[in-house]
Write an enzyme that holds these catalytic residues in place. Structure first.
Site, PDB file in Angstrom:
ATOM      1  N   PHE A   1      16.358 -30.163 -35.406  1.00  0.00           N
ATOM      2  CA  PHE A   1      15.899 -31.553 -35.278  1.00  0.00           C
ATOM      3  C   PHE A   1      14.391 -31.670 -35.011  1.00  0.00           C
ATOM      4  O   PHE A   1      13.879 -32.765 -34.822  1.00  0.00           O
ATOM      5  CB  PHE A   1      16.690 -32.271 -34.171  1.00  0.00           C
ATOM      6  CG  PHE A   1      16.626 -31.613 -32.815  1.00  0.00           C
ATOM      7  CD1 PHE A   1      15.561 -31.833 -31.949  1.00  0.00           C
ATOM      8  CD2 PHE A   1      17.649 -30.769 -32.395  1.00  0.00           C
ATOM      9  CE1 PHE A   1      15.511 -31.236 -30.705  1.00  0.00           C
ATOM     10  CE2 PHE A   1      17.604 -30.163 -31.142  1.00  0.00           C
ATOM     11  CZ  PHE A   1      16.526 -30.399 -30.303  1.00  0.00           C
TER      12      PHE A   1
ATOM     13  N   ARG B   1      14.794 -36.679 -13.902  1.00  0.00           N
ATOM     14  CA  ARG B   1      15.831 -36.242 -14.850  1.00  0.00           C
ATOM     15  C   ARG B   1      17.151 -36.961 -14.556  1.00  0.00           C
ATOM     16  O   ARG B   1      17.881 -37.366 -15.469  1.00  0.00           O
ATOM     17  CB  ARG B   1      16.032 -34.723 -14.779  1.00  0.00           C
ATOM     18  CG  ARG B   1      14.830 -33.881 -15.182  1.00  0.00           C
ATOM     19  CD  ARG B   1      14.494 -33.908 -16.643  1.00  0.00           C
ATOM     20  NE  ARG B   1      15.598 -33.510 -17.475  1.00  0.00           N
ATOM     21  CZ  ARG B   1      15.512 -33.318 -18.793  1.00  0.00           C
ATOM     22  NH1 ARG B   1      14.357 -33.481 -19.425  1.00  0.00           N
ATOM     23  NH2 ARG B   1      16.563 -32.987 -19.495  1.00  0.00           N
TER      24      ARG B   1
ATOM     25  N   THR C   1      20.673 -36.272 -22.175  1.00  0.00           N
ATOM     26  CA  THR C   1      19.909 -36.399 -23.420  1.00  0.00           C
ATOM     27  C   THR C   1      20.589 -37.353 -24.406  1.00  0.00           C
ATOM     28  O   THR C   1      19.938 -38.199 -25.021  1.00  0.00           O
ATOM     29  CB  THR C   1      19.754 -35.005 -24.089  1.00  0.00           C
ATOM     30  OG1 THR C   1      19.158 -34.119 -23.129  1.00  0.00           O
ATOM     31  CG2 THR C   1      18.895 -35.072 -25.328  1.00  0.00           C
TER      32      THR C   1
ATOM     33  N   ASN D   1      16.371 -41.982 -27.512  1.00  0.00           N
ATOM     34  CA  ASN D   1      16.941 -42.049 -26.161  1.00  0.00           C
ATOM     35  C   ASN D   1      15.957 -42.573 -25.122  1.00  0.00           C
ATOM     36  O   ASN D   1      16.094 -42.326 -23.928  1.00  0.00           O
ATOM     37  CB  ASN D   1      17.546 -40.693 -25.766  1.00  0.00           C
ATOM     38  CG  ASN D   1      16.526 -39.570 -25.824  1.00  0.00           C
ATOM     39  OD1 ASN D   1      15.346 -39.815 -26.046  1.00  0.00           O
ATOM     40  ND2 ASN D   1      16.983 -38.351 -25.608  1.00  0.00           N
TER      41      ASN D   1
ATOM     42  N   ARG E   1      18.818 -43.922 -19.804  1.00  0.00           N
ATOM     43  CA  ARG E   1      19.324 -43.664 -21.154  1.00  0.00           C
ATOM     44  C   ARG E   1      20.660 -44.354 -21.410  1.00  0.00           C
ATOM     45  O   ARG E   1      20.940 -44.782 -22.539  1.00  0.00           O
ATOM     46  CB  ARG E   1      19.413 -42.155 -21.395  1.00  0.00           C
ATOM     47  CG  ARG E   1      18.034 -41.548 -21.672  1.00  0.00           C
ATOM     48  CD  ARG E   1      18.046 -40.051 -21.633  1.00  0.00           C
ATOM     49  NE  ARG E   1      16.844 -39.461 -22.228  1.00  0.00           N
ATOM     50  CZ  ARG E   1      16.548 -38.167 -22.168  1.00  0.00           C
ATOM     51  NH1 ARG E   1      17.364 -37.324 -21.530  1.00  0.00           N
ATOM     52  NH2 ARG E   1      15.449 -37.714 -22.722  1.00  0.00           N
TER      53      ARG E   1
ATOM     54  N   GLU F   1       2.488 -30.587 -19.269  1.00  0.00           N
ATOM     55  CA  GLU F   1       2.598 -31.858 -19.995  1.00  0.00           C
ATOM     56  C   GLU F   1       1.610 -32.905 -19.482  1.00  0.00           C
ATOM     57  O   GLU F   1       1.083 -33.704 -20.255  1.00  0.00           O
ATOM     58  CB  GLU F   1       4.040 -32.382 -19.900  1.00  0.00           C
ATOM     59  CG  GLU F   1       5.021 -31.480 -20.655  1.00  0.00           C
ATOM     60  CD  GLU F   1       6.465 -31.973 -20.618  1.00  0.00           C
ATOM     61  OE1 GLU F   1       7.303 -31.345 -21.279  1.00  0.00           O
ATOM     62  OE2 GLU F   1       6.755 -32.978 -19.929  1.00  0.00           O
TER      63      GLU F   1
ATOM     64  N   LYS G   1       9.504 -43.839 -24.935  1.00  0.00           N
ATOM     65  CA  LYS G   1       9.448 -43.481 -26.355  1.00  0.00           C
ATOM     66  C   LYS G   1       9.379 -44.717 -27.269  1.00  0.00           C
ATOM     67  O   LYS G   1       9.644 -45.841 -26.820  1.00  0.00           O
ATOM     68  CB  LYS G   1      10.679 -42.631 -26.693  1.00  0.00           C
ATOM     69  CG  LYS G   1      10.699 -41.251 -26.010  1.00  0.00           C
ATOM     70  CD  LYS G   1      11.915 -40.439 -26.478  1.00  0.00           C
ATOM     71  CE  LYS G   1      11.927 -39.037 -25.910  1.00  0.00           C
ATOM     72  NZ  LYS G   1      13.084 -38.250 -26.423  1.00  0.00           N
TER      73      LYS G   1
ATOM     74  N   TYR H   1       6.048 -30.754 -28.453  1.00  0.00           N
ATOM     75  CA  TYR H   1       7.449 -30.314 -28.508  1.00  0.00           C
ATOM     76  C   TYR H   1       7.587 -28.891 -29.049  1.00  0.00           C
ATOM     77  O   TYR H   1       8.653 -28.527 -29.546  1.00  0.00           O
ATOM     78  CB  TYR H   1       8.265 -31.284 -29.369  1.00  0.00           C
ATOM     79  CG  TYR H   1       8.822 -32.483 -28.622  1.00  0.00           C
ATOM     80  CD1 TYR H   1       9.549 -32.328 -27.426  1.00  0.00           C
ATOM     81  CD2 TYR H   1       8.672 -33.774 -29.130  1.00  0.00           C
ATOM     82  CE1 TYR H   1      10.090 -33.430 -26.764  1.00  0.00           C
ATOM     83  CE2 TYR H   1       9.220 -34.879 -28.458  1.00  0.00           C
ATOM     84  CZ  TYR H   1       9.925 -34.691 -27.286  1.00  0.00           C
ATOM     85  OH  TYR H   1      10.469 -35.774 -26.640  1.00  0.00           O
TER      86      TYR H   1
ATOM     87  N   HIS I   1      11.299 -39.696 -22.080  1.00  0.00           N
ATOM     88  CA  HIS I   1      11.146 -38.239 -21.907  1.00  0.00           C
ATOM     89  C   HIS I   1      10.792 -37.977 -20.453  1.00  0.00           C
ATOM     90  O   HIS I   1      10.077 -38.773 -19.840  1.00  0.00           O
ATOM     91  CB  HIS I   1       9.996 -37.715 -22.789  1.00  0.00           C
ATOM     92  CG  HIS I   1       9.554 -36.325 -22.397  1.00  0.00           C
ATOM     93  ND1 HIS I   1      10.164 -35.191 -22.882  1.00  0.00           N
ATOM     94  CD2 HIS I   1       8.596 -35.905 -21.518  1.00  0.00           C
ATOM     95  CE1 HIS I   1       9.593 -34.126 -22.333  1.00  0.00           C
ATOM     96  NE2 HIS I   1       8.639 -34.529 -21.508  1.00  0.00           N
TER      97      HIS I   1
HETATM   98  P1  IDP Z   1      15.585 -33.892 -22.999  1.00  0.00           P
HETATM   99  O1  IDP Z   1      14.706 -34.946 -23.600  1.00  0.00           O
HETATM  100  O2  IDP Z   1      16.792 -34.481 -22.314  1.00  0.00           O
HETATM  101  O3  IDP Z   1      14.832 -32.907 -22.144  1.00  0.00           O
HETATM  102  P2  IDP Z   1      15.653 -31.779 -25.007  1.00  0.00           P
HETATM  103  O4  IDP Z   1      16.786 -30.853 -25.208  1.00  0.00           O
HETATM  104  O5  IDP Z   1      14.409 -31.243 -24.365  1.00  0.00           O
HETATM  105  O6  IDP Z   1      16.209 -33.059 -24.212  1.00  0.00           O
HETATM  106  O7  IDP Z   1      15.292 -32.370 -26.428  1.00  0.00           O
HETATM  107  C1  IDP Z   1      14.082 -33.106 -26.628  1.00  0.00           C
HETATM  108  C2  IDP Z   1      14.411 -34.346 -27.423  1.00  0.00           C
HETATM  109  O8  IDP Z   1      14.864 -33.951 -28.712  1.00  0.00           O
HETATM  110  C3  IDP Z   1      15.549 -35.195 -26.861  1.00  0.00           C
HETATM  111  O9  IDP Z   1      15.120 -36.126 -25.880  1.00  0.00           O
HETATM  112  C4  IDP Z   1      16.072 -35.888 -28.088  1.00  0.00           C
HETATM  113  O10 IDP Z   1      15.268 -37.028 -28.382  1.00  0.00           O
HETATM  114  C5  IDP Z   1      15.867 -34.853 -29.174  1.00  0.00           C
HETATM  115  N1  IDP Z   1      17.100 -34.115 -29.419  1.00  0.00           N
HETATM  116  C6  IDP Z   1      17.674 -33.182 -28.618  1.00  0.00           C
HETATM  117  N2  IDP Z   1      18.808 -32.683 -29.155  1.00  0.00           N
HETATM  118  C7  IDP Z   1      18.940 -33.318 -30.352  1.00  0.00           C
HETATM  119  C8  IDP Z   1      19.917 -33.230 -31.396  1.00  0.00           C
HETATM  120  O11 IDP Z   1      20.884 -32.483 -31.333  1.00  0.00           O
HETATM  121  N3  IDP Z   1      19.696 -34.048 -32.471  1.00  0.00           N
HETATM  122  C9  IDP Z   1      18.628 -34.903 -32.567  1.00  0.00           C
HETATM  123  N4  IDP Z   1      17.700 -34.996 -31.607  1.00  0.00           N
HETATM  124  C10 IDP Z   1      17.842 -34.226 -30.513  1.00  0.00           C
HETATM  125 MG    MG Z   2      13.346 -31.529 -22.625  1.00  0.00          MG
END
Ligand code: IDP
Ligand code: MG
Length: 136
Positions: free
Chosen positions: A60, A88, A94, A115, A105, A129, A12, A52, A118
């Site tokens: 968010f 993962r 996350t 973070n 991360r 994807e 990212k 997304y 992805h």
């Molecule tokens: P992941 O990347 O671990 O799969 P997801 O739940 O799919 O997590 O969320 C996608 C992305 O959205 C996350 O990597 C993070 O950058 C962002 N994100 C997820 N939850 C939050 C939140 O509560 N606040 C702000 N950004 C979030």
């Molecule tokens: Mg995800």
């Protein structure tokens, strides 16, 4: 049982901006992932919104899409046995605060939004994807 799988990984903007892409790619290779395809690109916000889309109802979503389109990213197709789940695990939780020691991360993540990486969350989504970024 595990089998050879492909998954989509994205380095990212926060990590590319800090020139961490080569270091992160080396972590993938050292953990048995083959980088089959890779490109450094910058995407439009509309493309991030499509990518997304599953998160479109989340509070968010708008910030997330602005962020992913805010600077260069590196998108990769990774291959190894069980690559979706193994990636993962290597990425970590996350929220970098909750990520286990030794994960990407934990090491590089700045915050829940910045973070650093992805990774696809299922074999089915990995196919979608990979097509999104590499179908020409
Ligand atoms: P992941 O990347 O671990 O799969 P997801 O739940 O799919 O997590 O969320 C996608 C992305 O959205 C996350 O990597 C993070 O950058 C962002 N994100 C997820 N939850 C939050 C939140 O509560 N606040 C702000 N950004 C979030
Ligand atoms: Mg995800």
């Amino acid at each position: 049982m595990s089998s050879i799988e492909q998954t989509l990984s994205i380095i990212k903007p926060d990590a590319v901006e800090r020139n961490l892409d080569n270091e992160i790619k080396e972590i993938f290779r050292n953990n048995g992932f083959k980088i089959l395809k890779e490109k450094k690109i910058r995407i439009e916000k509309s493309e991030a919104e499509q990518f997304y889309k599953v998160h479109e109802t989340k509070p968010f979503y708008n910030d997330l899409c602005s962020y992913l389109s805010s600077g260069p990213i590196v998108v990769m197709v990774l291959e190894k046995n069980n690559s979706v789940l193994d990636n993962r695990e290597l990425m970590g939780a996350t929220n970098p605060k909750d990520a286990a020691e030794g994960t990407i991360r934990k090491k590089y993540g700045v915050s829940i939004d910045k973070n650093s990486v992805h990774g696809s969350d299922s074999v089915e989504n990995a196919k979608i994807e990979i097509d999104f970024f590499f179908k020409d």
